[in-house]
Design an enzyme around this catalytic site. Structure first.
Site, PDB file in Angstrom:
ATOM      1  N   TYR A 133       0.898  -1.322   0.031  1.00 53.59           N
ATOM      2  CA  TYR A 133       0.136   0.073  -0.293  1.00 53.59           C
ATOM      3  C   TYR A 133       1.001   1.211   0.032  1.00 53.59           C
ATOM      4  CZ  TYR A 133      -3.653   3.227   1.721  1.00 53.59           C
ATOM      5  OH  TYR A 133      -4.497   4.306   1.864  1.00 53.59           O
ATOM      6  N   LYS A 161      -1.053  -1.146  -4.349  1.00 52.58           N
ATOM      7  CA  LYS A 161      -2.042  -0.198  -4.329  1.00 52.58           C
ATOM      8  C   LYS A 161      -1.340   1.012  -4.460  1.00 52.58           C
ATOM      9  CE  LYS A 161      -5.254   1.478  -0.861  1.00 52.58           C
ATOM     10  NZ  LYS A 161      -5.487   2.664  -1.501  1.00 52.58           N
TER      11      LYS A 161
END
Ligand code: NGF
Length: 288
Positions: A133, A161
């Site tokens: 992330y 992400k």
């Protein structure tokens, strides 16, 4: 694991306790109404960094119980406390989450070797795949192409992400790592990311705008750019209004307008003023 994932909200009561009924309703709304492919659980949108380990575990349990195998589930387990990250990685893997994800460690200025060690430590403890992330604006961690490449050498790291407005880097990552999954993280930039052939997206506003997000990705894939731009424009009108009024609080009010018991945000997030609640309802009326 490709597709659209809602960064799931959690419903809390006035005292900040989990409202299980409301959380289950939000989950059902995302599956039935927004028809998303999966849920990203306990990310920023889930107010993850404001809650206890016990509450994180309870949310992971409730969501898995409500979803079963209907859609994919990604568990965000990242934490500055690496023992907690490992514990949550093991916990969610045992629950049957399809993948884990971890935000880059933040606040202290960790060097890249420390970031790499963090991911490898989490992964050594579980038999599951991980999605990085990356959100430099909130974490201060800016990784370059070579550093993503070093992390991707671990085969259990299956993607990222990518929550940044750096389309040059996004294109370089796409080109260099065609087999890794790239999820766009900024909903207002979904079309711009889609044309670079991403694999999916993870977003907070999909809680209330999932159908338009899907249209954007599908129209882009079909090369219908004029129509795609129109839907991104409508989406951005909605997002601009939401950001202006208070991001997470407004999304919760919009869900409430649809009869979903979305509850409150946890302190130190503020309550909306009466006129802001009114504005949130107007946004819901116009766009949902
Ligand atoms: O809320 C943020 C933080 N980003 C989300 C999303 O990237 C967060 C994004 O959807 C997320 O997935 C998570 O819960 O971890 C934005 O809210 C949206 O694009 C509006 O700016 O900045």
């Amino acid at each position: 694991m490709k597709g659209l994932y809602t960064a799931l909200m959690c419903s809390f009561d006035e005292k900040g306790k989990i409202n299980e009924k409301g959380l289950r309703e939000i989950v059902r709304h995302n599956i039935q109404e927004s028809q998303i492919d999966g849920l990203y659980v306990n990310g920023s949108t889930g107010e993850n960094f404001l809650i206890s380990t016990e509450d994180k575990k309870r949310i992971f349990e409730i969501v898995k119980d409500e979803v079963g195998d209907q859609v994919k589930l990604i568990a965000q387990v990242g934490s500055l406390n690496i023992d907690e990250a490992v514990e949550l990685a093991q916990f969610t893997t045992d629950l049957g989450y399809d993948a884990i994800s971890a935000v880059t460690p933040f606040y202290y200025k960790f060097n890249f070797e420390e970031v790499k060690d963090y991911y490898n430590t989490i992964l050594e403890s579980v038999d599951n795949d991980l999605i990085i992330y990356s959100i430099p604006a909130l974490t201060g961690v800016n990784m370059n192409l070579e550093q993503f490449g070093e992390l991707f050498e671990n085969e259990k790291i299956i993607g990222v992400k990518f929550t940044a407005p750096d389309f040059f880097l996004l294109e370089r990552i796409r080109h260099a790592f065609p087999d890794k999954l790239i999820y766009s993280g900024f909903d207002e930039m979904l079309l711009s990311a889609s044309v670079l052939n991403i694999d999916g997206a993870i977003g907070s506003t999909f809680n209330v705008n999932g159908k338009r997000a899907r249209q954007i990705m599908e129209l882009s894939a079909e090369g219908k750019m004029e129509e795609a731009r129109k839907v991104q424009k409508e989406t951005n009108d909605l997002i601009a209004a939401v950001l202006d009024n208070g991001l997470y609080q407004t999304i919760k009010e919009m869900l409430k307008f649809k009869g979903i018991d979305a509850g409150h945000c946890r302190k130190p997030m503020r309550e909306l003023k009466e006129e802001e609640v009114g504005r949130a309802r107007q946004i819901a009326e116009k766009y949902m």
